[in-house]
Each structure stands twice: as C-alpha cells, then as structure tokens.
Design an enzyme around this catalytic site. Structure first.
Site, mmCIF file in Angstrom:
data_model
loop_
_atom_site.group_PDB
_atom_site.id
_atom_site.type_symbol
_atom_site.label_atom_id
_atom_site.label_comp_id
_atom_site.label_asym_id
_atom_site.label_seq_id
_atom_site.Cartn_x
_atom_site.Cartn_y
_atom_site.Cartn_z
ATOM 1 N N GLU A 114 -52.440 83.242 90.285
ATOM 2 C CA GLU A 114 -51.117 83.108 91.052
ATOM 3 C C GLU A 114 -50.817 84.365 91.999
ATOM 4 O OE1 GLU A 114 -48.224 81.477 88.582
ATOM 5 O OE2 GLU A 114 -49.220 79.741 88.224
ATOM 6 N N HIS A 233 -37.897 81.226 94.503
ATOM 7 C CA HIS A 233 -39.181 80.891 94.431
ATOM 8 C C HIS A 233 -39.365 80.392 96.184
ATOM 9 C CE1 HIS A 233 -42.875 78.510 93.811
ATOM 10 N NE2 HIS A 233 -42.907 79.114 92.604
ATOM 11 N N ARG A 279 -43.608 86.949 95.294
ATOM 12 C CA ARG A 279 -42.636 85.815 95.497
ATOM 13 C C ARG A 279 -41.435 86.242 96.506
ATOM 14 N NH1 ARG A 279 -41.827 82.445 89.917
ATOM 15 N NH2 ARG A 279 -44.071 81.536 90.117
ATOM 16 N N HIS A 339 -34.668 80.444 91.323
ATOM 17 C CA HIS A 339 -35.823 79.969 90.318
ATOM 18 C C HIS A 339 -35.482 80.482 89.167
ATOM 19 C CE1 HIS A 339 -39.331 78.213 88.970
ATOM 20 N NE2 HIS A 339 -40.044 79.490 88.899
ATOM 21 N N ARG A 374 -40.124 89.359 89.224
ATOM 22 C CA ARG A 374 -40.972 88.825 88.074
ATOM 23 C C ARG A 374 -42.220 88.199 88.754
ATOM 24 N NH1 ARG A 374 -42.347 83.874 86.195
ATOM 25 N NH2 ARG A 374 -40.763 82.890 87.381
#
Length: 543
Positions: A114, A233, A279, A339, A374
């Site tokens: 990811e 997100h 992100r 998110h 994060r």
C-alpha cells in the site's frame, strides 16, 4: 456479575479485545463495555489489512523507516520501534488464534503493498474483509473465555477517581434503562473506544465513532495530543445518493490508476510515487483535480480484470455492483473522506496515560507512532501491539502514570500566550445538530484549513457548547453529540495552534512545514481550563 475486576475495558475493537485476551491468558478477569454490540467497531470495517514485516525479504527496520517517513517528522521513534518490532509476534498470535489470512497457492502468506510502504507486507483476510475476520475471531475467543465478562449496549458516562486522582472505575448507563446509572470498579481502566469519524460530513467510519473515550479522558483530566491530525482517506466512493464507502488503498496497491474527468492520469504531477504516495498527498491531489475540473476523480481498476477484482476485493466489488457500478468495466468515482484520528489520549509506550490507573490503546490513544500522517495498515497493528503491552506492563506490578512529556518522545506543552485574538462569541447559542456539526467541521477543519475559517468554526462550536451547558441529556444520541461538540472544539484549537502544514494538517495560509513546529501539541485542563480562558491556548507551542 462480580463488582470488582482486574481490567475495565471500554471499547470492543481489536485494541480492547487484545487487552482482555492477554489478561485472560494471564489468569486476570476483565469486563468489556461497549455501547453497541461486541463486534461493532472500526476494526470490523477495516478493509486494507494489517502491516508486519513477516516476509524473509522484509525487515522490521524497513517497516520502521517507512512509518517514520509517513509521520512527517512527528513520530515518537521509540514507539515506532516498538510497533514494528512487536508486529511479527502479534501476527503469529492472530494466526494461532485462527484468523484466516489469505495465502498463496503454496501456502505462504499473501502479502500486498500500500501507499508509502517500500515492501509487500500487508496481510489480508477475505481479500478486503480483514477487519471483519479479525474482529469475529477475537470476539469468539472472548465469548469462550470464563475470565471475560461483557456489557453490551452500555454507555460509559464518566470515569471514577479516588481522592488521590487514581482512576478506579466507570459510571455506566444501560441503553434499556435511560434513567438508571450504575458503577463498575477495577484495578485498571482501559479506554479503547476508537476514533471520531462522525465529526465530519464525509467519513468512512461506522456510526459508533463519536470520540466518547477521548472526551471521557479529557473530562477526567488526562492530557490529549496531536488532535489537529485527522487523516482523510483519498478514495471513498463518490456516487450521488450512496453512503460514503471506503475504497481500500489496496486497490491502488494492486495497480489501479487515478484519472481526472478527462481520463488523464495525474499523480505524476504531485509525487514520484504516483498512486502509492502517502495518503495526505494523494488526498490533496484528488481535491486539487476536482477543483480544477469541477468534476469527480476516478479510480480506474478496469485493467485488473473481473476475476482479480472479485477475488481481491469481494466486498468492494459487491457494494459497487449493488449500487449500479461494475468496477471491472467502469472506473470508480472517488473523493477524500475522514478516515482515521492520529490524535487522542496521550500515552507512553505501555499505554499509560497521565492519570494513574487509566490506560488507552487503539485509535482513541495517541502513542506517537503515527506522527502527522499514519502509514497505511498500521492502525490494526497499533491496537494489537499496545493492547498486549498494557497487560504486559500492568502485570509487572510496578505501574506509573505518564509524567514526563517535555523530555520524553519530543512532547512540548503549549505556551499560554495571547498572540491570537479571542474570537467574539456568537449572540445566538442555538442547540447543535449532528449534520450541522459535521458540515462545520468538514468546511472549517477538513482537508484544507485557514485561520479565518477556523476562528469562525470555533465561534460556532463555543456557542453550541454554551447551549448544551446544564442541559439534561437522556439519550445516547444526545451524549454522542455533546462529546463530538467538545472534541470538535479541541480539534479546532489544536489546528489553529499549528501554524504550518505538515502531514494530514494542511493550512492554505501556512502552506509549508516549518522547523520550529517539529514538535507535538499537548492539551490539558491546565492550559485549556475553561470557556473564559480557552483562547489563551491558541498561541500554542513557541520556542
């Protein structure tokens, strides 16, 4: 039901269940309290997976380095080392417990990649149903344990403290008896209540995420940290009339391409990592393209083929199909949505808070592992690792609250300086509604922020708090709304304080990161003590 436990655990996601199962293995008794059903939590809805350096070609040091880069200079390095170092052992325990992680044909764990990860280290279960399988497996183990009791549909309204300030229990309200409050007691109280996605109009969280545990800790006098950092997100389903639904980062990890309304791939203009940038970068890139064209952005996964999409992302495929979208043939309209909350209850490396007897883990806690942004799939891991560590620490008997945060992990307490003028109070203190609060937070403290907008937002939040003062609250929905208003005000204060852009916190009036702000903002009752004095905390951290 006994009236004295070793652990009172409020919350039933991966973090709270981890504490209870670890304690049961050590012969200790726990009570799990949840305002909904045992399996209803953010964990259940986690699609992307759980990160751990379990491949022979990977290392915990590499996982640690990726986490630090994503955190934009604000991670607690020691906490990150703990997180990534403990990860393989915790994954092994989940496998032993029975979590059916996806595997290759040869039996090896299937590992995906990811955004911002330098290696394939994301474990999945059921393709995009990882959280559901983890939650179900752990919940079943909890039900089978004679040492773990449960109170479902019970709302914690306050923490109990003795004359020395030690937390020793909680006051609860049963959903079925609105007028009947009662108390439960334990040697340790653990807050594992998750995040606060319902602060925002567009979010990927279930309805239960209303910041209750964070506000419980605040009202009891615990310190909070990093509240300005809410992760948006990049890719939530954006179909008119269809509820916000997460489109996992793993879809981009498997090669899906972001395209603007003209069909052009655009991420090369924003970051060399393209769709796998962090992100915050991807979310702002999507927002920029939408602003330029006035039209949606699309995530194109059609080239992956129907068989792959159905196998790797069955939940996403089915949800889109049910809403008239065939993702094997049509690109997915997406936009950013709130998110994950990087901020929360300030803790040390063992989940200890600034109050004796009180611990926190999971999204409700702020361990420092996420910094300003994060790293994907570290959230389930954080709950798992620090839930276990709370038990490991409390089992030693030598337990101390977190005391030193001026010289531990880079924490700095904001100065009480009046460099920001106090906004004028609103003349009309009307009662808030959830839609109005969510719209305000999205507009004033969302993906892009500025001083003027946040000051206006703060005026409204203070007016709502004034309207709620002294009001008799009788329902769960009213309590949740009151908690969200309180937490929204604190988020707004922290975001006003940080006069720079870093990670998930982006200010159009301070668009660059600034070296003097490479420190964390900690809020306590001492520096945000009352409505009359609240604006003295707006100046924040000063060198």
């Amino acid at each position: 039901m006994t009236d004295q436990y070793d652990y009172i655990i409020i919350g039933s996601g991966i973090a709270g269940l981890s504490v209870a199962l670890a304690a049961a293995q050590g012969g200790q008794r726990s009570l799990i309290i949840t305002k909904s059903h045992l399996e209803e939590s953010n964990t259940r809805y986690a699609q992307g997976g759980i990160a751990a350096a379990v491949a022979e070609s990977d290392t915990t040091r590499s996982h640690e380095a990726d986490t630090l880069v994503a955190g934009a200079g604000l991670c607690d390095k020691e906490a990150v080392s703990v997180l990534t170092g403990d990860a393989p052992a915790r994954i092994a325990e989940l496998i032993k417990l029975g979590v059916p992680f996806d595997r290759e044909e040869n039996g090896e764990l299937e590992l995906g990649r990811e955004g911002a990860h330098s290696a394939n280290r994301i474990l999945h279960a059921g393709g995009d149903a990882t959280g559901r399988y983890i939650e179900q497996t752990m919940a079943e183990a909890v039900r089978q344990s004679p040492l773990i009791e449960r109170l479902e549909e019970h709302f914690a309204t306050a923490l109990l403290k003795d004359e020395n300030g030690r937390v020793y229990g909680a006051r609860l309200l049963a959903e079925s008896a609105a007028e009947h409050e009662f108390e439960v007691y334990g040697r340790f109280v653990v807050l594992a209540t998750g995040g606060a996605g319902q602060l925002y109009k567009y979010n990927t969280n279930p309805q239960v995420t209303t910041g209750d545990g964070i506000v419980l800790a605040w009202e009891a006098g615990a310190a909070l940290a990093d509240l300005e950092f809410y992760q948006f997100h990049p890719t939530a389903l954006n179909l008119p009339g269809v509820p916000t639904f997460l489109i996992s980062e793993a879809v981009r990890g498997d090669g899906a391409i972001l395209r603007n309304a003209n069909g052009d791939a655009f991420m090369y203009r924003y970051d060399p990592r393209l769709e796998l940038a962090s992100r915050d970068i991807v979310a702002r890139a999507i927002a920029s393209e939408m602003a330029l064209t006035g039209q949606p952005v699309y995530l194109d996964a059609t080239h992956l083929g129907e068989a792959t999409l159905r196998h790797r992302f069955p939940s996403i495929y089915r949800y889109c199909e049910e809403n008239g979208l065939d993702i094997a043939k049509q690109p997915i309209p997406v936009s950013p949505a709130a998110h994950y909350f990087m901020g929360g209850i300030l803790t040390g490396q063992w989940g200890e808070t600034t109050l004796p007897g009180l611990f926190a883990c999971g999204e409700a806690a702020c361990t420092g592992v996420h910094g300003a942004n994060r790293l994907a799939s570290n959230s389930l891991l954080e709950g798992l690792v620090f839930g276990q560590r709370i038990y490991d620490y409390t089992a030693t008997g030598a337990v101390q609250p977190l005391q030193e945060y001026s010289n531990s992990g880079g924490f700095t307490l904001p100065a009480l300086a009046l460099s920001v003028e106090s906004p004028e109070a609103l003349t009309v203190a009307e009662l808030p509604s959830l839609p109005a609060l969510q719209a305000l937070m999205w507009e004033r403290a969302g993906l892009t922020r500025d001083r003027e907008g946040m000051l206006e937002g703060l005026r409204q939040l203070e007016a709502w708090e004034t309207a709620l003062e002294g009001r008799v609250i009788t329902t769960r929905a009213e309590r949740e709304l009151a908690n969200l208003v309180t937490l929204g005000r604190l988020v707004m204060l922290a975001a006003l304080t940080r006069e720079e852009s870093r990670g998930a916190h982006y200010r159009s009036d301070f668009p660059k990161a600034r070296q003097e702000w490479q420190r964390r903002i900690v809020l306590t009752k001492a520096n945000v003590s009352s409505q009359a004095e609240i604006h003295s905390a707006l100046a924040g951290v000063r060198s």
